[in-house]
Design an enzyme around this catalytic site. Structure first.
Site, PDB file in Angstrom:
ATOM      1  N   SER A 147       0.861  -1.193   0.000  1.00  0.00           N
ATOM      2  CA  SER A 147       0.000   0.000   0.000  1.00  0.00           C
ATOM      3  C   SER A 147       0.889   1.231   0.000  1.00  0.00           C
ATOM      4  O   SER A 147       2.077   1.151   0.338  1.00  0.00           O
ATOM      5  CB  SER A 147      -0.878  -0.005   1.261  1.00  0.00           C
ATOM      6  OG  SER A 147      -1.482   1.248   1.489  1.00  0.00           O
ATOM      7  N   TYR A 160      -2.427  -0.892  10.375  1.00  0.00           N
ATOM      8  CA  TYR A 160      -2.466  -1.204   8.934  1.00  0.00           C
ATOM      9  C   TYR A 160      -1.129  -0.847   8.288  1.00  0.00           C
ATOM     10  O   TYR A 160      -0.560  -1.638   7.525  1.00  0.00           O
ATOM     11  CB  TYR A 160      -3.605  -0.414   8.283  1.00  0.00           C
ATOM     12  CG  TYR A 160      -3.705  -0.606   6.787  1.00  0.00           C
ATOM     13  CD1 TYR A 160      -4.294  -1.741   6.249  1.00  0.00           C
ATOM     14  CD2 TYR A 160      -3.206   0.357   5.902  1.00  0.00           C
ATOM     15  CE1 TYR A 160      -4.390  -1.926   4.873  1.00  0.00           C
ATOM     16  CE2 TYR A 160      -3.286   0.178   4.536  1.00  0.00           C
ATOM     17  CZ  TYR A 160      -3.886  -0.954   4.028  1.00  0.00           C
ATOM     18  OH  TYR A 160      -3.963  -1.131   2.659  1.00  0.00           O
TER      19      TYR A 160
END
Length: 269
Positions: A147, A160
């Site tokens: 990401s 995350y």
């Protein structure tokens, strides 16, 4: 032969279908259950069966496997089943992932552990069980999904971000370990993608500063502030397909150990 996890919808579905269009048979795996630590609905087994049917409509063979990427026995069984059915795995895309939100001091242990288990441990387990088959054949393509928050970070996503930073560390180490066997290991780092994981109220609220009542418009505007290309908020769910096909093909034979941002310039801004 390709193996894609988290393939019942969103990016995973797009990856599986794109690989099938390019001539690959594709095994798809996803979780047929809900996870209590996330605030959006996860896919059901019927969603995965539909993807397998779509692949077969492209005149390619497919196999739908319900499984949990955090469970070693599930991944071991899945890989054994694929090898038994198809004989080998050429491409693996450990795509399964989740997101949730909270300040670092507010997160409970279960939420933190679940994030690391799915996003990082799940990627490791998938690669762990596929790698020996690729080593034996001295060829393979591993394309992990990190990401922009595996490179950068933001408020409310410390767990995350930690999991996605971990994916990049895993990619670099695997590239070193597997390079001598002619196995390429790389990663894709997307910005916000229009999938159920990002297109939900919890995410909208986070993009509105953590306040209730956020909207998709709030989310789009937050990403538009950082992205260099004009009028782009969320990217479509097939935005990373081109990068995947490059990294899964012989065109990338000299590329290994790198993250490719698909971020509309987010990381450059």
């Amino acid at each position: 032969m390709a193996f894609v996890t988290g393939a019942a919808r969103g990016q995973g579905r797009q990856f599986a279908l794109a690989l099938a269009r390019e001539g690959a048979d594709v095994a798809v795996l996803d979780l047929d259950a809900q996870i209590k630590t996330v605030d959006y609905e996860l896919p059901e087994g019927s969603d995965l069966d539909k993807v397998a049917a779509e692949i077969e409509q492209l005149d390619r063979r497919s196999l739908a496997i319900a499984g949990n990427v955090t469970k070693e026995e599930d991944i071991s069984r899945a890989v054994d089943t694929i090898i038994e059915r198809f004989g080998h795995i050429d491409i693996v895309v450990p795509n399964a992932g989740i997101v949730s939100y909270g300040q670092v001091w507010e997160l409970d242990e279960k939420t933190f552990d679940q994030m690391i288990d799915v996003n990082l441990k799940g990627t490791w387990l998938t690669c762990k069980y596929v790698a020996p088959h690729m080593i034996e054949r001295k060829k393979g393509k591993i394309v992990c999904i990190s990401s922009i928050y595996g490179v950068h970070s933001a408020p409310l996503v410390s767990h995350y971000s930690a999991s996605k930073h971990g994916v990049l560390g895993l990619v670099r180490s695997m590239a070193i370990e597997l390079g001598e066997y002619n196995i390429n290991v790389n990663a894709i780092c997307p910005t916000a993608i229009d999938t159920p994981m990002m297109n939900n109220q919890a995410t909208f609220d986070r993009m509105a500063g953590g306040k209730a009542g956020g909207t998709r418009d709030h989310a789009n505007k937050e990403f538009e502030k950082r992205q260099l290309l004009p009028d782009i908020g969320y990217l479509p769910d097939d935005a990373c397909v081109g990068s995947l096909l490059f990294l899964a093909s012989e065109d990338s034979k000299y590329v290994t150990g790198i993250p490719i941002p698909v971020d509309a310039g987010f990381l450059t801004s």
